[in-house]
Design a protein around this motif. Structure first.
Motif, PDB file in Angstrom:
ATOM      1  N   SER A   2       0.848  -1.187   0.000  1.00  0.00           N
ATOM      2  CA  SER A   2       0.000   0.000   0.000  1.00  0.00           C
ATOM      3  C   SER A   2       0.883   1.236   0.000  1.00  0.00           C
ATOM      4  O   SER A   2       2.104   1.130   0.008  1.00  0.00           O
ATOM      5  N   ASP A  30      -3.180   3.160  -8.130  1.00  0.00           N
ATOM      6  CA  ASP A  30      -4.413   2.448  -8.480  1.00  0.00           C
ATOM      7  C   ASP A  30      -4.177   1.535  -9.689  1.00  0.00           C
ATOM      8  O   ASP A  30      -4.550   0.358  -9.689  1.00  0.00           O
ATOM      9  N   GLU A  31      -3.531   2.068 -10.710  1.00  0.00           N
ATOM     10  CA  GLU A  31      -3.250   1.300 -11.921  1.00  0.00           C
ATOM     11  C   GLU A  31      -2.319   0.122 -11.645  1.00  0.00           C
ATOM     12  O   GLU A  31      -2.453  -0.944 -12.255  1.00  0.00           O
ATOM     13  N   LEU A  32      -1.366   0.317 -10.733  1.00  0.00           N
ATOM     14  CA  LEU A  32      -0.348  -0.702 -10.460  1.00  0.00           C
ATOM     15  C   LEU A  32      -0.832  -1.795  -9.515  1.00  0.00           C
ATOM     16  O   LEU A  32      -0.117  -2.769  -9.282  1.00  0.00           O
ATOM     17  N   GLY A  33      -2.021  -1.633  -8.953  1.00  0.00           N
ATOM     18  CA  GLY A  33      -2.583  -2.680  -8.106  1.00  0.00           C
ATOM     19  C   GLY A  33      -2.290  -2.566  -6.622  1.00  0.00           C
ATOM     20  O   GLY A  33      -2.499  -3.527  -5.874  1.00  0.00           O
ATOM     21  N   TYR A  34      -1.816  -1.410  -6.159  1.00  0.00           N
ATOM     22  CA  TYR A  34      -1.605  -1.234  -4.721  1.00  0.00           C
ATOM     23  C   TYR A  34      -2.944  -1.327  -3.983  1.00  0.00           C
ATOM     24  O   TYR A  34      -3.997  -0.986  -4.532  1.00  0.00           O
ATOM     25  N   HIS A  35      -2.888  -1.811  -2.737  1.00  0.00           N
ATOM     26  CA  HIS A  35      -4.113  -2.154  -2.011  1.00  0.00           C
ATOM     27  C   HIS A  35      -4.838  -0.942  -1.448  1.00  0.00           C
ATOM     28  O   HIS A  35      -6.053  -0.827  -1.551  1.00  0.00           O
ATOM     29  N   ARG A  66     -10.442   1.744  -7.880  1.00  0.00           N
ATOM     30  CA  ARG A  66     -10.672   0.580  -7.015  1.00  0.00           C
ATOM     31  C   ARG A  66      -9.872   0.596  -5.720  1.00  0.00           C
ATOM     32  O   ARG A  66     -10.230  -0.074  -4.775  1.00  0.00           O
ATOM     33  N   ILE A  67      -8.812   1.374  -5.649  1.00  0.00           N
ATOM     34  CA  ILE A  67      -7.927   1.361  -4.478  1.00  0.00           C
ATOM     35  C   ILE A  67      -8.664   1.884  -3.246  1.00  0.00           C
ATOM     36  O   ILE A  67      -9.496   2.782  -3.332  1.00  0.00           O
ATOM     37  N   ALA A 340       6.288  -2.474  -7.796  1.00  0.00           N
ATOM     38  CA  ALA A 340       5.194  -3.309  -8.280  1.00  0.00           C
ATOM     39  C   ALA A 340       5.656  -4.316  -9.320  1.00  0.00           C
ATOM     40  O   ALA A 340       5.114  -5.424  -9.439  1.00  0.00           O
TER      41      ALA A 340
END
Length: 341
Positions: A2, A30-35, A66-67, A340
């Motif tokens: 995160s 957000d794009e990289l998938g962090y929580h 989505r984050i 990431a």
């Protein structure tokens, strides 16, 4: 992984440009998938624009998809519990399932600013700190759909953070000592240790939290993570250069020197650290994750294993070079991208 963001303000930025840079950083996370993406609360500091977490959270949540977005944290002694509950009840209603409320006990500023924050009513008084557990309980209760009853002059009045709550944000306790670890364990709440700021006592605080934890209706088992300052670049050498501006700022803060906006890399390289302060700089640097991608990722894995956490919250503190667009922080974004990958 995160992200923690203090919304730093560089010598080449206005407050608005610093916020734009953080919005860009949040979209990248957000794009990289962090929580999750948390913002801090600090006041009257020339190098930090994160003065109001709820406002920033609304901006960041609206700019991302989505984050999870939250506070790391709201300094509760600065605010009435009902106001905090209302703010985060509203954010959760607007962005259901994406809001975290991290609560801290420190003022996040100097005594004069603390006094002003509370309308001159004694500043962050001993009473406000002493009643911190009660204030935490009030915030928790007010955000529940049924609210809480407040008895005044023999009559009970219902208080709700929002009229028709469908969900509530996840509420965390934050700390850099054993106080909040003990309180979070007692109340069955998730807990975060500010490793990025303190770096000392981390293992002891987490062990105290885990060993003393009492299950609650919201949380059956201990839930925790830690924060860490990080600078990642294509090479170890470049990462060390990019770490300099934040190191110089932290040195000024720790030694009581005058504070200003965060320096650019080239500006920081012109400074000479006094010999007496060299051990302090080295001690701070040793607790950071600094290096190329492989080295940095190995350091993060070691941190997670050492402290037994499933999540690490990265505070990207990479400095910017001369000529960087004022409304961007490309080196901070690069830190997130390289980790990431």
């Amino acid at each position: 992984m995160s992200v923690l963001d203090l919304v730093p303000v560089r010598t080449d930025q206005s407050s608005g440009e610093a916020i734009s840079a953080s919005l860009s950083l949040a979209r990248r996370a957000d794009e990289l998938g962090y929580h999750r993406y948390w913002v801090a609360e600090h006041h009257n500091m020339p190098a930090v624009a994160a003065t109001n977490p709820p406002v920033l959270i609304g901006l960041i949540a609206a700019a991302t998809q989505r984050i999870r977005v939250g506070s790391g944290g709201v300094m509760l002694p600065n605010h009435a519990p009902l106001v905090v509950a209302e703010q985060f009840g509203l954010l959760e209603a607007a962005f259901p399932g994406r809001i975290d409320l991290g609560i801290g006990r420190a003022p996040g500023t100097d005594p004069v600013t603390s006094y002003a924050l509370r309308h001159g009513a004694g500043g962050v008084s001993d009473e406000a700190v002493t009643r911190f557990p009660e204030y935490v309980e009030n915030v928790l209760a007010m955000m529940e759909p049924e609210g809480v009853g407040l008895t005044v002059a023999g009559r009970t009045h219902a208080l709700k953070a929002t009229p028709v709550a469908r969900s509530v944000p996840t509420i965390w306790l934050l700390g850099s000592s054993d106080y909040s670890a003990r309180l979070a364990a007692e109340k069955g709440m998730p807990y975060v240790f500010a490793h990025h700021f303190s770096g000392q006592g981390t293992a002891e605080a987490l062990e105290l939290y885990r060993s003393s934890f009492r299950p609650s209706p919201e949380l059956a088992e201990p839930r925790t993570f830690l924060t860490v300052n990080a600078v990642v670049a294509e090479s170890d050498e470049e990462a060390e250069r990019q770490a300099l501006p934040n190191l110089m700022m932290m040195l000024a803060l720790r030694t009581g020197s005058p504070l200003g906006p965060q320096l650019l890399v080239e500006e920081a390289e012109k400074l000479e650290v006094p010999a007496a302060h060299a051990p302090l700089v080295e001690a701070m640097r040793s607790r950071w994750v600094v290096g190329g991608p492989a080295s940095a990722r190995a350091q993060l894995d070691e941190l997670a294993a050492t402290y037994g956490v499933d999540e690490v919250m990265v505070h990207p503190v990479a400095g910017a070079h001369v000529g960087t667009e004022p409304d961007r922080s490309p080196q901070r974004e690069e830190t997130l991208r390289l980790l990431a990958a």
